[in-house]
Design an enzyme around this catalytic site. Structure first.
Site, PDB file in Angstrom:
ATOM      1  N   SER A   1     -18.007 -20.626 -13.260  1.00 19.54           N
ATOM      2  CA  SER A   1     -18.536 -20.782 -14.527  1.00 19.54           C
ATOM      3  C   SER A   1     -17.761 -20.132 -15.592  1.00 19.54           C
ATOM      4  O   SER A   1     -16.565 -20.545 -15.604  1.00 19.54           O
ATOM      5  CB  SER A   1     -19.887 -20.304 -14.393  1.00 19.54           C
TER       6      SER A   1
ATOM      7  N   GLU B   1     -24.675  -6.698 -27.087  1.00 16.65           N
ATOM      8  CA  GLU B   1     -24.219  -7.095 -28.403  1.00 16.65           C
ATOM      9  C   GLU B   1     -23.085  -7.975 -28.775  1.00 16.65           C
ATOM     10  O   GLU B   1     -23.144  -8.852 -29.298  1.00 16.65           O
ATOM     11  CB  GLU B   1     -23.978  -5.461 -29.148  1.00 16.65           C
TER      12      GLU B   1
ATOM     13  N   HIS C   1     -25.961 -24.422  -9.542  1.00 14.59           N
ATOM     14  CA  HIS C   1     -25.046 -23.726 -10.219  1.00 14.59           C
ATOM     15  C   HIS C   1     -24.247 -22.338  -9.320  1.00 14.59           C
ATOM     16  O   HIS C   1     -23.004 -22.214  -9.488  1.00 14.59           O
ATOM     17  CB  HIS C   1     -25.354 -23.409 -11.515  1.00 14.59           C
TER      18      HIS C   1
END
Length: 256
Positions: free
Chosen positions: A87, A178, A237
């Site tokens: 991925s 973040e 996946h």
């Protein structure tokens, strides 16, 4: 340029095989397959920046992930490596291959193609950002809160692997939430046009996943002319976790 070296677990001896996890993942996700591969190769289970036990930085895109990997390979003086990338890790691996083709011999890309993908992790990011560790101070409380936005148990279990005891009574995420939130659009970026890697490349797709379809065959062929696409049955996946047996067989056949 960052001279920080990515955290990794190194096992076995022989030809170096580097494994790159996906978004929100970490090297630990590959532990059992890593152990299997280490019987034949020197396996490097790597945490990419802002993930696992690697360093946290504000900057997060495929260019810096590639430079992190290059620094890592130089640090350990590795040559002609094999790389498996899943991925997001597959996107890093593809860009690395076209930028530094001399550093790797064979490439394995797991359930991702060179094309652009629309950002689609909004619910996950919203769920992760809804956690207040001063309130959600047990794993059960974290899971309960996450379930409001992330109904799939499997996805939550995967994410909860990143929750750890930072100190006594204080949970935290291993990833840099973040930066991942801020830079989320970077994750879907396409491989730059007219970039080519000539060496042997294997694309593994999950039979129940739509990340690689017939439509992707031409773009894969354009960037990776010496490639083949193999489907792993009974898997989506996360094919390496869902069907590790067939995954291991296909990778071993390809590397040998």
């Amino acid at each position: 340029m960052s001279t920080k070296i990515l955290h990794s677990t190194i096992k076995g001896s022989g030809k170096p095989l580097l494994i790159l996890h996906g978004y929100f993942g970490m090297s630990d996700n590959w532990k059992s397959l890593g152990n299997q591969f280490s019987e034949e190769y020197q396996v490097h289970l790597i945490d990419q920046r802002n993930h696992g036990r690697s360093f946290h930085e504000d900057e997060f895109n495929y260019e810096v992930l590639v430079e992190d990997l290059r620094s890592y390979i130089e640090h350990y003086q590795l040559e002609k490596v094999y790389i498996i990338g899943h991925s997001m890790g597959g996107k890093t691996a593809m860009l690395f291959a076209v930028m530094y083709p001399k550093l790797l011999e064979k490439l394995i890309v797991v359930d991702i193609s060179p094309r652009m993908y629309q950002p689609h992790h909004n619910a996950i990011l919203a769920g992760l950002n809804s956690i207040d560790f001063s309130v959600h101070n047990t794993r059960n409380l974290v899971d309960g809160k996450l379930s409001e936005l992330i109904p799939e148990l499997g996805v939550r279990q995967f994410l909860l692997k990143n929750v750890y005891w930072k100190e006594k009574g204080q949970l935290d995420y291993r990833f840099n939430l973040e930066s991942l939130t801020e830079n989320n659009p970077e994750i879907g970026e396409a491989l730059p046009s007219f970039t080519v890697f000539e060496n042997k490349t294997l694309f593994l797709k999950g039979a129940n996943s739509d990340y690689i379809t017939q439509n992707e065959a031409p773009i894969i062929e354009a960037h990776f002319p010496n490639s083949k696409i193999v489907e792993i049955k009974n898997a989506g996946h996360w094919l390496h976790a869902e069907n590790p047996k067939d995954f291991y067989i296909e990778v071993s056949d390809f590397l040998n």
